[in-house]
Motif scaffolding. Sequence first.
Motif, PDB file in Angstrom:
ATOM      1  N   TYR A  34      17.480 -12.667   7.726  1.00 54.27           N
ATOM      2  CA  TYR A  34      16.490 -11.845   8.443  1.00 54.27           C
ATOM      3  C   TYR A  34      15.680 -10.963   7.491  1.00 54.27           C
ATOM      4  O   TYR A  34      14.529 -10.649   7.772  1.00 54.27           O
ATOM      5  CB  TYR A  34      17.157 -11.040   9.559  1.00 54.27           C
ATOM      6  CG  TYR A  34      17.360 -11.901  10.797  1.00 54.27           C
ATOM      7  CD1 TYR A  34      16.273 -12.484  11.445  1.00 54.27           C
ATOM      8  CD2 TYR A  34      18.629 -12.165  11.288  1.00 54.27           C
ATOM      9  CE1 TYR A  34      16.439 -13.308  12.561  1.00 54.27           C
ATOM     10  CE2 TYR A  34      18.809 -12.981  12.400  1.00 54.27           C
ATOM     11  CZ  TYR A  34      17.710 -13.547  13.032  1.00 54.27           C
ATOM     12  OH  TYR A  34      17.876 -14.357  14.123  1.00 54.27           O
ATOM     13  N   THR A  69      15.773 -21.799  11.715  1.00 52.88           N
ATOM     14  CA  THR A  69      16.968 -21.298  12.395  1.00 52.88           C
ATOM     15  C   THR A  69      18.101 -21.140  11.387  1.00 52.88           C
ATOM     16  O   THR A  69      18.301 -22.020  10.545  1.00 52.88           O
ATOM     17  CB  THR A  69      17.393 -22.313  13.484  1.00 52.88           C
ATOM     18  OG1 THR A  69      16.271 -22.539  14.340  1.00 52.88           O
ATOM     19  CG2 THR A  69      18.571 -21.816  14.298  1.00 52.88           C
ATOM     20  N   CYS A  70      18.828 -20.044  11.497  1.00 52.92           N
ATOM     21  CA  CYS A  70      20.015 -19.873  10.650  1.00 52.92           C
ATOM     22  C   CYS A  70      21.247 -20.206  11.493  1.00 52.92           C
ATOM     23  O   CYS A  70      21.483 -19.592  12.537  1.00 52.92           O
ATOM     24  CB  CYS A  70      20.082 -18.418  10.156  1.00 52.92           C
ATOM     25  SG  CYS A  70      21.529 -18.088   9.141  1.00 52.92           S
ATOM     26  N   ALA A 126      13.087 -13.349   6.246  1.00 53.23           N
ATOM     27  CA  ALA A 126      12.192 -13.755   7.349  1.00 53.23           C
ATOM     28  C   ALA A 126      10.989 -12.817   7.462  1.00 53.23           C
ATOM     29  O   ALA A 126       9.901 -13.245   7.853  1.00 53.23           O
ATOM     30  CB  ALA A 126      12.972 -13.774   8.659  1.00 53.23           C
ATOM     31  N   LYS A 145       8.685 -18.724  13.280  1.00 59.43           N
ATOM     32  CA  LYS A 145       9.629 -18.159  14.256  1.00 59.43           C
ATOM     33  C   LYS A 145      11.035 -18.277  13.665  1.00 59.43           C
ATOM     34  O   LYS A 145      11.532 -19.394  13.476  1.00 59.43           O
ATOM     35  CB  LYS A 145       9.538 -18.945  15.565  1.00 59.43           C
ATOM     36  CG  LYS A 145      10.490 -18.457  16.641  1.00 59.43           C
ATOM     37  CD  LYS A 145      10.303 -19.313  17.898  1.00 59.43           C
ATOM     38  CE  LYS A 145      11.224 -19.001  19.047  1.00 59.43           C
ATOM     39  NZ  LYS A 145      12.576 -18.652  18.798  1.00 59.43           N
ATOM     40  N   ALA A 146      11.628 -17.144  13.304  1.00 64.67           N
ATOM     41  CA  ALA A 146      12.964 -17.169  12.691  1.00 64.67           C
ATOM     42  C   ALA A 146      13.986 -16.736  13.735  1.00 64.67           C
ATOM     43  O   ALA A 146      13.824 -15.706  14.382  1.00 64.67           O
ATOM     44  CB  ALA A 146      13.001 -16.238  11.496  1.00 64.67           C
ATOM     45  N   ASP A 147      15.027 -17.549  13.933  1.00 66.94           N
ATOM     46  CA  ASP A 147      16.082 -17.160  14.861  1.00 66.94           C
ATOM     47  C   ASP A 147      17.427 -17.675  14.338  1.00 66.94           C
ATOM     48  O   ASP A 147      17.474 -18.337  13.298  1.00 66.94           O
ATOM     49  CB  ASP A 147      15.801 -17.660  16.284  1.00 66.94           C
ATOM     50  CG  ASP A 147      15.622 -19.170  16.354  1.00 66.94           C
ATOM     51  OD1 ASP A 147      15.874 -19.863  15.348  1.00 66.94           O
ATOM     52  OD2 ASP A 147      15.237 -19.673  17.421  1.00 66.94           O
ATOM     53  N   ASP A 148      18.494 -17.326  15.055  1.00 71.57           N
ATOM     54  CA  ASP A 148      19.808 -17.773  14.586  1.00 71.57           C
ATOM     55  C   ASP A 148      20.615 -18.298  15.745  1.00 71.57           C
ATOM     56  O   ASP A 148      20.347 -17.964  16.902  1.00 71.57           O
ATOM     57  CB  ASP A 148      20.546 -16.628  13.883  1.00 71.57           C
ATOM     58  CG  ASP A 148      20.967 -15.523  14.819  1.00 71.57           C
ATOM     59  OD1 ASP A 148      22.132 -15.523  15.253  1.00 71.57           O
ATOM     60  OD2 ASP A 148      20.126 -14.647  15.145  1.00 71.57           O
ATOM     61  N   VAL A 149      21.581 -19.144  15.422  1.00 70.58           N
ATOM     62  CA  VAL A 149      22.442 -19.701  16.464  1.00 70.58           C
ATOM     63  C   VAL A 149      23.836 -19.922  15.871  1.00 70.58           C
ATOM     64  O   VAL A 149      23.967 -20.306  14.692  1.00 70.58           O
ATOM     65  CB  VAL A 149      21.816 -20.988  17.066  1.00 70.58           C
ATOM     66  CG1 VAL A 149      21.504 -22.019  16.023  1.00 70.58           C
ATOM     67  CG2 VAL A 149      22.700 -21.614  18.137  1.00 70.58           C
ATOM     68  N   ARG A 192       9.479 -23.393  13.401  1.00 68.89           N
ATOM     69  CA  ARG A 192      10.692 -22.624  13.653  1.00 68.89           C
ATOM     70  C   ARG A 192      11.668 -22.802  12.502  1.00 68.89           C
ATOM     71  O   ARG A 192      11.799 -23.908  11.969  1.00 68.89           O
ATOM     72  CB  ARG A 192      11.312 -23.164  14.950  1.00 68.89           C
ATOM     73  CG  ARG A 192      12.602 -22.511  15.330  1.00 68.89           C
ATOM     74  CD  ARG A 192      13.150 -23.128  16.607  1.00 68.89           C
ATOM     75  NE  ARG A 192      14.395 -22.467  16.970  1.00 68.89           N
ATOM     76  CZ  ARG A 192      15.286 -22.934  17.843  1.00 68.89           C
ATOM     77  NH1 ARG A 192      15.062 -24.067  18.463  1.00 68.89           N
ATOM     78  NH2 ARG A 192      16.389 -22.270  18.092  1.00 68.89           N
TER      79      ARG A 192
END
Length: 479
Positions: free
Chosen positions: A190, A170-171, A193, A200-204, A168
Motif C-alpha cells: 500500500y 491485487t496483493c 501503491a 486500482k490497488a486492492d488486497d485479498v 487492477r
Amino acid sequence: MKIAVAKGDGIGPEIMDAVLSIFNAAKVPLEYEVVEMGKWVFDKGYSNGMTPDAQKTIEQLGILFKGPMETPKGKGVKSVNVTARKTWNTYANNRTFQTLHGVDTVFSKAGIPIDITIVRENIEDTYGGVEHMLTYDVALSRRFITRPGSAQVIKYAFEMARKKGARRITCGHKANIMKLTDGLFLEVFYEIAKEYPELKADDVIVDDLCMKLVTRPDLFDVVVLTNLQGDIVSDLCAGLIGGLGFAPSANIGDHICIFEAVHGTAPDIAGKNIANPTALLLSGLSLLRHLGLMEIAAMIENALLYTLELGIHTGDFGDRNTTSLGTTDFANAIINHFGTSPKIGAKPLIPNQPMTNTVFHLDNNPMLENKSGTDEQIMGVDMFIESNEQPTVIADKCLRHAGVKFKLLNISNRGTQVWPTGSVYTNLVNQFESLDGLPLNQQDVIGLYVSLSGNYKICSLELLNMWGDKRAYSLAQGQ
Ligand code: NAD
C-alpha cells in the motif's frame, strides 16, 4: 548480443533445441553461449549444480535462458533452480497466463477470457530453507520477509502493471494470521501503491483469492504475492489456461534475469521428442521483449497462436481425434506459419526498443536500504525449551530463574498459551516458548540463558523488541 543458455535435464535439451530452431529461423539477432548446469553437473561434484565457468559466464552476460533441471533426490543438495534465482537476486518471478485459442479449457469453452500476471516474490519467505530440528519431534522453518526485499518485487509489479496497461493490481496474502510477515508485505504494497494512483490497488486473503480465481479469473489482472503463496497460486493459474505446458516464467533481477518454463524435466516423456515446447517458447518471447526485440517477438508469437488456432498440437493437449505432432514437427509448423496472424488475440507489431545492455560487472554485494527501528528497546525474550513436563511445573522452575530483571508472563506451546491460563485440551509437544518482559539488554538475556540452561535445553531464543510503542513480535494465541 550474447546470452547464456543452459539446456537442462530430461526434456530440457529437446524443447530448448526446438525453441532455438524457431529463433534461428526467425533470425533473432542473438548469440548463445551454452553453459554447464543441471543434474549431470551435480553428479560431477559441483554442489550448486553449475560449474564455476558457467557461473562466470552468466554473471558476465546477465541473461540466462534455461531448460528445466532436476534436483538429485536424497543427496542433501539444494535445487539448482532455486539456487540460481537466489544467488543472482532475481527478486521477481513473472508468470503470465493467457487464454490460448486452440487450447481448450473450461473457461475457453465458457467464453471467459483469462489474462492474469502473477508476480511472485522469488528469494525470501520459507525458500531461505533455514530449518532446524529443535527437538527430535519439532522442526522449525524460518520465514524471512524483509522491507527492502518486498519493496523490490512490489515496485516491479506496479511498473509492469503500468506498462501492461493493467486496470487492477491485487496483493494476495495471509496477513490476518501472519501479522508481522505478511503484514509487512501488505504494508509495503500500500505504500508503493500511492505512487501509482491510476492503478486500482486492492488486497485479498490468499485462500479467498484461490476460490475467486477458479470462479471468476477474468476479474484479476496483476496479482503480487510472497514466495510460497505465489508458487502455489501460479500453478493454479497454469491450470486455468490449460496446464504447465503453457506457463512461461521470467525471473527478474536488477543485473541478471533468468527465463525458463514453469514445468519440470518431465522424466516420463524425456528423449521421445513428444514434449510441448510452448511454455519455453513463451518464456523465450518474454526474454526477447525484455531485451527490446518487440517486433520479432510479436511475429513469432502470432505464428504460434495461429498454429494453435489451427488445432495443431503436441500429445499433451488438443483434440485427441487428430494426430499430434512431435516436438520438432511442432516447432517446424510454427516456423512455416511465420508472417501469419491468429483470428483472435493477434499481438500488435510494436516497434523495437533500444536493446537492453546485458553485460554487468559489480565489485561488491549491493546493500539494500537499511533502516533500523527507531527507539528500539528489548522488552523480553522468547526461550524455546525442550520439556515433557506440564506447564505449571515448567512455570515453577522458570520462576526460580526470573530474578529481579525478568517476569514470567506466559508459556505457550506451538503458539498457543498454556500458562498462566489456557485449556487442558491443548495438546502439548515437547517444546515450549516462554516469554519474559521488562526493559533489558543482551547481557541480561545471556544471564537468563545460562541460569535456565541448568534446568532445560534451550533450543532457540528470540529477543522481544518494542519500537517506540509498537510491538515487534507476535503474541501467543489466547494471550
Ligand atoms: P514436471 O513438470 O516435470 O512433470 C509433471 C507432468 O507434466 C508430467 O506428466 C510431465 O510429462 C508433464 N509435462 C511437463 N512438462 C511438459 C511438457 N513441456 N510437455 C508435455 N508434458 C509435460 O514435474 P515433476 O515430475 O514434478 O518434476 C520432475 C523434475 O523436474 C524434478 O526433478 C523437479 O525437481 C524438476 N523441476 C524443475 C523445474 C525447473 O527447472 N524450473 C521446475 C519444476 C520441477
